[in-house]
Design a protein around this motif. Sequence first.
Motif, PDB file in Angstrom:
ATOM      1  N   PRO A 106      20.956 -13.903 -11.444  1.00 43.97           N
ATOM      2  CA  PRO A 106      21.635 -14.941 -10.673  1.00 43.97           C
ATOM      3  C   PRO A 106      21.312 -14.798  -9.181  1.00 43.97           C
ATOM      4  N   ASP A 107      21.544 -15.857  -8.430  1.00 47.45           N
ATOM      5  CA  ASP A 107      21.287 -15.835  -6.986  1.00 47.45           C
ATOM      6  C   ASP A 107      22.149 -14.816  -6.264  1.00 47.45           C
ATOM      7  N   THR A 108      23.227 -14.389  -6.883  1.00 49.41           N
ATOM      8  CA  THR A 108      24.158 -13.466  -6.234  1.00 49.41           C
ATOM      9  C   THR A 108      23.639 -12.033  -6.151  1.00 49.41           C
ATOM     10  N   VAL A 109      22.541 -11.711  -6.853  1.00 47.15           N
ATOM     11  CA  VAL A 109      21.998 -10.348  -6.859  1.00 47.15           C
ATOM     12  C   VAL A 109      21.144 -10.108  -5.608  1.00 47.15           C
ATOM     13  N   ASP A 110      21.382  -8.983  -4.956  1.00 52.52           N
ATOM     14  CA  ASP A 110      20.569  -8.564  -3.807  1.00 52.52           C
ATOM     15  C   ASP A 110      19.354  -7.823  -4.371  1.00 52.52           C
ATOM     16  N   THR A 111      18.247  -8.521  -4.539  1.00 49.93           N
ATOM     17  CA  THR A 111      17.070  -7.963  -5.212  1.00 49.93           C
ATOM     18  C   THR A 111      16.422  -6.817  -4.440  1.00 49.93           C
ATOM     19  N   ASN A 112      16.723  -6.664  -3.167  1.00 49.95           N
ATOM     20  CA  ASN A 112      16.165  -5.559  -2.371  1.00 49.95           C
ATOM     21  C   ASN A 112      16.864  -4.230  -2.640  1.00 49.95           C
ATOM     22  N   LYS A 113      17.993  -4.252  -3.331  1.00 59.54           N
ATOM     23  CA  LYS A 113      18.775  -3.027  -3.553  1.00 59.54           C
ATOM     24  C   LYS A 113      18.875  -2.626  -5.030  1.00 59.54           C
ATOM     25  N   VAL A 114      18.030  -3.192  -5.880  1.00 60.03           N
ATOM     26  CA  VAL A 114      18.061  -2.877  -7.316  1.00 60.03           C
ATOM     27  C   VAL A 114      17.596  -1.442  -7.531  1.00 60.03           C
ATOM     28  N   LYS A 115      18.322  -0.693  -8.366  1.00 60.82           N
ATOM     29  CA  LYS A 115      17.985   0.697  -8.673  1.00 60.82           C
ATOM     30  C   LYS A 115      18.064   0.924 -10.172  1.00 60.82           C
ATOM     31  N   ALA A 116      17.262   1.881 -10.663  1.00 60.40           N
ATOM     32  CA  ALA A 116      17.257   2.194 -12.096  1.00 60.40           C
ATOM     33  C   ALA A 116      17.360   3.698 -12.299  1.00 60.40           C
ATOM     34  N   ASN A 117      17.947   4.073 -13.437  1.00 65.50           N
ATOM     35  CA  ASN A 117      18.129   5.478 -13.793  1.00 65.50           C
ATOM     36  C   ASN A 117      18.015   5.589 -15.317  1.00 65.50           C
ATOM     37  N   TYR A 118      17.358   6.660 -15.807  1.00 59.61           N
ATOM     38  CA  TYR A 118      17.257   6.889 -17.249  1.00 59.61           C
ATOM     39  C   TYR A 118      17.881   8.242 -17.566  1.00 59.61           C
ATOM     40  N   LYS A 119      18.899   8.211 -18.435  1.00 58.78           N
ATOM     41  CA  LYS A 119      19.599   9.449 -18.787  1.00 58.78           C
ATOM     42  C   LYS A 119      20.156   9.324 -20.199  1.00 58.78           C
ATOM     43  N   ASN A 120      19.965  10.364 -21.003  1.00 59.92           N
ATOM     44  CA  ASN A 120      20.524  10.442 -22.355  1.00 59.92           C
ATOM     45  C   ASN A 120      20.176   9.228 -23.218  1.00 59.92           C
ATOM     46  N   GLY A 121      18.932   8.746 -23.107  1.00 61.01           N
ATOM     47  CA  GLY A 121      18.470   7.667 -23.956  1.00 61.01           C
ATOM     48  C   GLY A 121      18.873   6.272 -23.513  1.00 61.01           C
ATOM     49  N   VAL A 122      19.486   6.156 -22.339  1.00 60.52           N
ATOM     50  CA  VAL A 122      19.916   4.852 -21.841  1.00 60.52           C
ATOM     51  C   VAL A 122      19.307   4.611 -20.461  1.00 60.52           C
ATOM     52  N   LEU A 123      18.594   3.492 -20.337  1.00 61.19           N
ATOM     53  CA  LEU A 123      18.067   3.059 -19.049  1.00 61.19           C
ATOM     54  C   LEU A 123      19.136   2.192 -18.408  1.00 61.19           C
ATOM     55  N   THR A 124      19.597   2.587 -17.216  1.00 57.16           N
ATOM     56  CA  THR A 124      20.628   1.839 -16.497  1.00 57.16           C
ATOM     57  C   THR A 124      20.014   1.223 -15.259  1.00 57.16           C
ATOM     58  N   VAL A 125      20.175  -0.091 -15.107  1.00 58.12           N
ATOM     59  CA  VAL A 125      19.671  -0.800 -13.936  1.00 58.12           C
ATOM     60  C   VAL A 125      20.876  -1.372 -13.201  1.00 58.12           C
ATOM     61  N   ASP A 126      21.066  -0.935 -11.943  1.00 63.04           N
ATOM     62  CA  ASP A 126      22.141  -1.452 -11.111  1.00 63.04           C
ATOM     63  C   ASP A 126      21.618  -2.619 -10.292  1.00 63.04           C
ATOM     64  N   LEU A 127      22.323  -3.738 -10.365  1.00 61.51           N
ATOM     65  CA  LEU A 127      21.945  -4.964  -9.679  1.00 61.51           C
ATOM     66  C   LEU A 127      23.071  -5.333  -8.713  1.00 61.51           C
ATOM     67  N   PRO A 128      23.018  -4.782  -7.480  1.00 58.64           N
ATOM     68  CA  PRO A 128      24.107  -5.034  -6.519  1.00 58.64           C
ATOM     69  C   PRO A 128      24.210  -6.508  -6.142  1.00 58.64           C
ATOM     70  N   LYS A 129      25.431  -6.949  -5.910  1.00 60.67           N
ATOM     71  CA  LYS A 129      25.655  -8.324  -5.480  1.00 60.67           C
ATOM     72  C   LYS A 129      25.472  -8.419  -3.956  1.00 60.67           C
ATOM     73  N   ARG A 130      25.050  -9.583  -3.497  1.00 61.91           N
ATOM     74  CA  ARG A 130      24.966  -9.846  -2.061  1.00 61.91           C
ATOM     75  C   ARG A 130      26.381  -9.806  -1.487  1.00 61.91           C
ATOM     76  N   ASP A 131      26.489  -9.447  -0.223  1.00 63.26           N
ATOM     77  CA  ASP A 131      27.808  -9.355   0.408  1.00 63.26           C
ATOM     78  C   ASP A 131      28.589 -10.656   0.302  1.00 63.26           C
ATOM     79  N   GLU A 132      27.905 -11.784   0.496  1.00 65.69           N
ATOM     80  CA  GLU A 132      28.605 -13.075   0.433  1.00 65.69           C
ATOM     81  C   GLU A 132      29.053 -13.424  -0.980  1.00 65.69           C
ATOM     82  N   ALA A 133      28.507 -12.766  -2.003  1.00 65.33           N
ATOM     83  CA  ALA A 133      28.883 -13.042  -3.386  1.00 65.33           C
ATOM     84  C   ALA A 133      30.035 -12.161  -3.865  1.00 65.33           C
ATOM     85  N   LYS A 134      30.321 -11.095  -3.126  1.00 63.26           N
ATOM     86  CA  LYS A 134      31.410 -10.201  -3.514  1.00 63.26           C
ATOM     87  C   LYS A 134      32.744 -10.888  -3.273  1.00 63.26           C
ATOM     88  N   LYS A 135      33.701 -10.526  -4.086  1.00 62.70           N
ATOM     89  CA  LYS A 135      35.034 -11.105  -3.963  1.00 62.70           C
ATOM     90  C   LYS A 135      35.634 -10.695  -2.627  1.00 62.70           C
TER      91      LYS A 135
END
Length: 144
Positions: A106-135
């Motif tokens: 979605p447009d609300t994701v800050d694509t410059n701050k996306v991070k990924a981590n792989y641990k215990n068989g699960v790939l986790t991708v964090d997709l932070p929201k833009r400041d203006e999209a946060k509640k």
Amino acid sequence: MELMTRTKNGWLPNLLEDIFDDRLTENGFNTMKSLPAVNIEEKEDKYTLELAAPGKTKKDFNIELDNDLLTISSEIKEEHKSEDKDRNFTRREFSYESFKRSFTLPDTVDTNKVKANYKNGVLTVDLPKRDEAKKQPKRLIDIS
């Protein structure tokens, strides 16, 4: 050790379910076995994507972000093929298949701050929201 398990009611083997399963592709492989399962959770400040891929390492993944399209892929490694070549399986369910999954962000994701981590068989991708999209907290508006 059972080589063939039974269904919940105990009458038909799972093999029959596999034969008549409508998710089979033209080459006879179940498409659900080649695509890893995904959970997507929305939190107040980010989205979290979890992809189940046991038996892999973080080097096995390729994560690309092209504008608002996130693509996660993994290729079959030659070492897995050669390891299994000399083994005699009576049943084989472990899978080291290649896969490619894409997600439109979605447009609300800050694509410059996306991070990924792989641990215990699960790939986790964090997709932070833009400041203006946060509640935003509730506030009073002054009348002029």
